[in-house]
Design a protein around this motif. Structure first.
Motif, PDB file in Angstrom:
ATOM      1  N   LEU A  84      51.888  40.433  47.284  1.00 29.15           N
ATOM      2  CA  LEU A  84      51.557  42.207  48.234  1.00 29.15           C
ATOM      3  C   LEU A  84      51.409  42.859  47.152  1.00 29.15           C
ATOM      4  O   LEU A  84      50.110  44.265  46.964  1.00 29.15           O
ATOM      5  N   SER A  85      51.961  43.231  46.438  1.00 30.59           N
ATOM      6  CA  SER A  85      51.820  43.907  45.012  1.00 30.59           C
ATOM      7  C   SER A  85      50.375  43.342  44.164  1.00 30.59           C
ATOM      8  O   SER A  85      49.459  44.282  43.730  1.00 30.59           O
ATOM      9  N   LEU A  86      50.303  42.469  44.281  1.00 24.78           N
ATOM     10  CA  LEU A  86      49.055  41.405  43.281  1.00 24.78           C
ATOM     11  C   LEU A  86      48.013  41.935  44.334  1.00 24.78           C
ATOM     12  O   LEU A  86      46.403  42.589  44.101  1.00 24.78           O
ATOM     13  N   GLY A  87      47.657  42.371  45.727  1.00 27.67           N
ATOM     14  CA  GLY A  87      46.707  42.489  46.755  1.00 27.67           C
ATOM     15  C   GLY A  87      46.464  43.691  46.570  1.00 27.67           C
ATOM     16  O   GLY A  87      45.026  44.479  46.530  1.00 27.67           O
ATOM     17  N   ILE A  88      47.549  44.824  46.625  1.00 28.29           N
ATOM     18  CA  ILE A  88      47.270  46.016  46.483  1.00 28.29           C
ATOM     19  C   ILE A  88      46.572  46.494  44.624  1.00 28.29           C
ATOM     20  O   ILE A  88      45.741  47.455  44.779  1.00 28.29           O
ATOM     21  N   TRP A  89      47.224  45.627  44.013  1.00 26.03           N
ATOM     22  CA  TRP A  89      46.750  45.928  42.742  1.00 26.03           C
ATOM     23  C   TRP A  89      45.079  45.601  42.446  1.00 26.03           C
ATOM     24  O   TRP A  89      44.359  46.704  41.890  1.00 26.03           O
ATOM     25  N   GLN A  90      44.798  45.036  42.963  1.00 26.93           N
ATOM     26  CA  GLN A  90      43.785  44.504  43.449  1.00 26.93           C
ATOM     27  C   GLN A  90      42.744  45.211  44.167  1.00 26.93           C
ATOM     28  O   GLN A  90      41.574  45.419  43.672  1.00 26.93           O
ATOM     29  N   VAL A  91      42.932  45.674  44.813  1.00 32.24           N
ATOM     30  CA  VAL A  91      42.066  47.014  45.756  1.00 32.24           C
ATOM     31  C   VAL A  91      42.019  47.793  44.722  1.00 32.24           C
ATOM     32  O   VAL A  91      41.115  48.758  44.841  1.00 32.24           O
ATOM     33  N   GLN A  92      43.005  48.689  43.652  1.00 33.39           N
ATOM     34  CA  GLN A  92      42.935  49.668  43.489  1.00 33.39           C
ATOM     35  C   GLN A  92      41.760  49.152  42.175  1.00 33.39           C
ATOM     36  O   GLN A  92      41.203  49.974  41.972  1.00 33.39           O
ATOM     37  N   ARG A  93      41.719  48.228  42.346  1.00 32.02           N
ATOM     38  CA  ARG A  93      40.833  47.398  40.684  1.00 32.02           C
ATOM     39  C   ARG A  93      39.802  47.569  41.206  1.00 32.02           C
ATOM     40  O   ARG A  93      38.233  47.703  40.793  1.00 32.02           O
ATOM     41  N   LEU A  94      39.134  47.211  42.661  1.00 32.11           N
ATOM     42  CA  LEU A  94      38.324  47.367  43.319  1.00 32.11           C
ATOM     43  C   LEU A  94      37.791  48.717  43.569  1.00 32.11           C
ATOM     44  O   LEU A  94      36.246  49.390  43.152  1.00 32.11           O
ATOM     45  N   HIS A  95      38.128  49.935  43.920  1.00 28.91           N
ATOM     46  CA  HIS A  95      37.988  51.132  43.561  1.00 28.91           C
ATOM     47  C   HIS A  95      37.532  51.865  42.325  1.00 28.91           C
ATOM     48  O   HIS A  95      36.832  52.248  41.977  1.00 28.91           O
ATOM     49  N   TRP A  96      38.353  50.894  40.749  1.00 22.50           N
ATOM     50  CA  TRP A  96      37.814  51.894  39.863  1.00 22.50           C
ATOM     51  C   TRP A  96      37.162  50.859  39.357  1.00 22.50           C
ATOM     52  O   TRP A  96      35.725  51.316  38.776  1.00 22.50           O
ATOM     53  N   LYS A  97      36.059  49.574  39.942  1.00 26.06           N
ATOM     54  CA  LYS A  97      34.831  48.504  39.805  1.00 26.06           C
ATOM     55  C   LYS A  97      33.795  49.796  39.910  1.00 26.06           C
ATOM     56  O   LYS A  97      32.831  50.142  39.096  1.00 26.06           O
ATOM     57  N   LEU A  98      34.327  49.854  41.472  1.00 27.09           N
ATOM     58  CA  LEU A  98      33.271  50.394  41.940  1.00 27.09           C
ATOM     59  C   LEU A  98      32.009  52.377  41.382  1.00 27.09           C
ATOM     60  O   LEU A  98      31.451  52.189  41.442  1.00 27.09           O
TER      61      LEU A  98
ATOM     62  N   LYS B 267      25.082  44.700  34.198  1.00 27.53           N
ATOM     63  CA  LYS B 267      25.682  44.157  35.470  1.00 27.53           C
ATOM     64  C   LYS B 267      27.193  43.579  34.930  1.00 27.53           C
ATOM     65  O   LYS B 267      27.540  43.867  34.147  1.00 27.53           O
ATOM     66  N   PHE B 268      27.788  44.216  36.498  1.00 24.44           N
ATOM     67  CA  PHE B 268      29.388  44.385  36.073  1.00 24.44           C
ATOM     68  C   PHE B 268      29.872  43.297  36.872  1.00 24.44           C
ATOM     69  O   PHE B 268      30.012  43.063  38.067  1.00 24.44           O
ATOM     70  N   ARG B 269      30.837  41.682  36.926  1.00 33.55           N
ATOM     71  CA  ARG B 269      31.371  41.186  37.565  1.00 33.55           C
ATOM     72  C   ARG B 269      32.433  42.052  38.714  1.00 33.55           C
ATOM     73  O   ARG B 269      33.781  43.094  38.658  1.00 33.55           O
ATOM     74  N   ASN B 270      32.520  42.121  39.962  1.00 32.40           N
ATOM     75  CA  ASN B 270      33.510  42.699  40.551  1.00 32.40           C
ATOM     76  C   ASN B 270      33.856  41.412  41.599  1.00 32.40           C
ATOM     77  O   ASN B 270      33.128  41.460  42.908  1.00 32.40           O
ATOM     78  N   ALA B 271      34.620  41.209  41.636  1.00 31.97           N
ATOM     79  CA  ALA B 271      35.322  40.199  42.957  1.00 31.97           C
ATOM     80  C   ALA B 271      36.521  40.527  42.954  1.00 31.97           C
ATOM     81  O   ALA B 271      37.644  39.799  43.543  1.00 31.97           O
ATOM     82  N   HIS B 272      37.044  41.226  42.739  1.00 32.93           N
ATOM     83  CA  HIS B 272      38.463  42.406  43.028  1.00 32.93           C
ATOM     84  C   HIS B 272      38.498  42.251  44.843  1.00 32.93           C
ATOM     85  O   HIS B 272      40.041  41.675  45.113  1.00 32.93           O
ATOM     86  N   LEU B 273      37.779  42.477  45.070  1.00 37.31           N
ATOM     87  CA  LEU B 273      37.826  42.161  46.783  1.00 37.31           C
ATOM     88  C   LEU B 273      38.117  40.753  47.412  1.00 37.31           C
ATOM     89  O   LEU B 273      39.149  40.902  48.430  1.00 37.31           O
ATOM     90  N   SER B 274      37.420  39.915  46.684  1.00 38.30           N
ATOM     91  CA  SER B 274      38.138  38.745  47.695  1.00 38.30           C
ATOM     92  C   SER B 274      39.533  38.299  46.595  1.00 38.30           C
ATOM     93  O   SER B 274      39.921  37.365  47.133  1.00 38.30           O
ATOM     94  N   TYR B 275      40.300  38.304  45.222  1.00 40.03           N
ATOM     95  CA  TYR B 275      41.512  38.595  45.208  1.00 40.03           C
ATOM     96  C   TYR B 275      42.314  39.087  45.647  1.00 40.03           C
ATOM     97  O   TYR B 275      42.762  38.748  45.971  1.00 40.03           O
ATOM     98  N   ALA B 276      41.519  40.258  46.289  1.00 41.01           N
ATOM     99  CA  ALA B 276      42.541  40.832  47.235  1.00 41.01           C
ATOM    100  C   ALA B 276      43.256  39.945  48.415  1.00 41.01           C
ATOM    101  O   ALA B 276      43.502  40.040  48.600  1.00 41.01           O
TER     102      ALA B 276
END
Length: 239
Positions: A25-39, A205-214
């Motif tokens: 769950l911690s890793l999933g939440i972290w990836q969601v945070q990274r997703l918002h940062w990347k967007l 171009k920025f790689r953005n796979a954070h959603l799939s990781y989450a």
């Protein structure tokens, strides 16, 4: 027939499930945070590359430049090219094997900014002929930060032999002996669609796979929870 609950087994399973759930769950939440940062980063960079150009940072501003806040900012600058100090760096391109042409621009304040004038296709392993404008020139382009680290299969720069394989601006300007050189370079925009070097080749171009990781981490957390639930159900049935 009723059987007693196997407490040692249940305690170990509970501990492992708690650790697994907390970790996934911690890793999933972290990836969601990274997703918002990347967007947010993508949105800011998109705004920078289409904005009106601003003066390129001078020496007083260099210590404050950061990748997150300044890279891909559209800038303008002027000065005279030092063609004798230009550097060619191999790159694959839409035109086949090619070289970046990095030329020092000597500004009025005495500082040096490396300008990536664009690509020049190779002909039999050598760069094709290209223009070298003399006198004062004006350049508009995107601020880029030094490529200090190579890619997986990239070769290391060889300053002793003046051979360069990536745009490591600090190493290049130090080897050239420039005392007041910017820590960034500028990717020049295209000014001539037929001439060489051909500017405007920056790939933003920025790689953005954070959603799939989450989703992966949350799915693993769900599997842990389901497995623990199944174990409890088996213990209840057994009792």
């Amino acid at each position: 027939m009723s059987h007693p609950v196997r407490w040692p087994r249940l305690a170990i399973a509970t501990l492992l499930a708690a650790i697994g759930l907390a970790g996934f769950l911690s890793l999933g939440i972290w990836q969601v945070q990274r997703l918002h940062w990347k967007l947010d980063l993508i949105e800011r960079v998109d705004a920078r590359v289409t904005a009106d150009p601003v003066p390129a940072p001078g020496p007083a501003d260099w210590p404050e430049i950061t990748r997150e806040d300044d890279e891909y900012t559209r800038v303008r600058l002027s000065g005279e090219y030092l063609h004798d100090e230009e550097v060619l760096i191999y790159t694959p391109s839409d035109f086949g094997p090619a070289d970046w042409v990095l030329t020092p621009l000597h500004r009025d304040d005495g500082s040096i900014v490396m300008v990536n004038r664009g690509v020049v296709p190779q002909r039999q392993g050598e760069p094709a002929a290209f223009d070298r404008p003399e006198g004062k020139v004006s350049v508009t382009g995107l601020l880029r930060l030094s490529e200090d680290e190579g890619w997986l299969f990239s070769r290391d720069n060889n300053p002793a032999e003046q051979k360069w394989y990536r745009r490591d601006i600090g190493s290049i300007t130090e080897t050239k002996g420039f005392e007041q050189a910017a820590p960034y370079f500028v990717d020049a925009e295209m000014t001539d669609a037929e001439g060489w070097p051909r500017g405007g080749q920056t790939v933003v171009k920025f790689r953005n796979a954070h959603l799939s990781y989450a989703l992966t981490w949350f799915a693993l957390a769900a599997l842990v929870a389901a497995g623990y639930g199944l174990l409890l159900w088996q213990e209840v049935r057994r009792k």
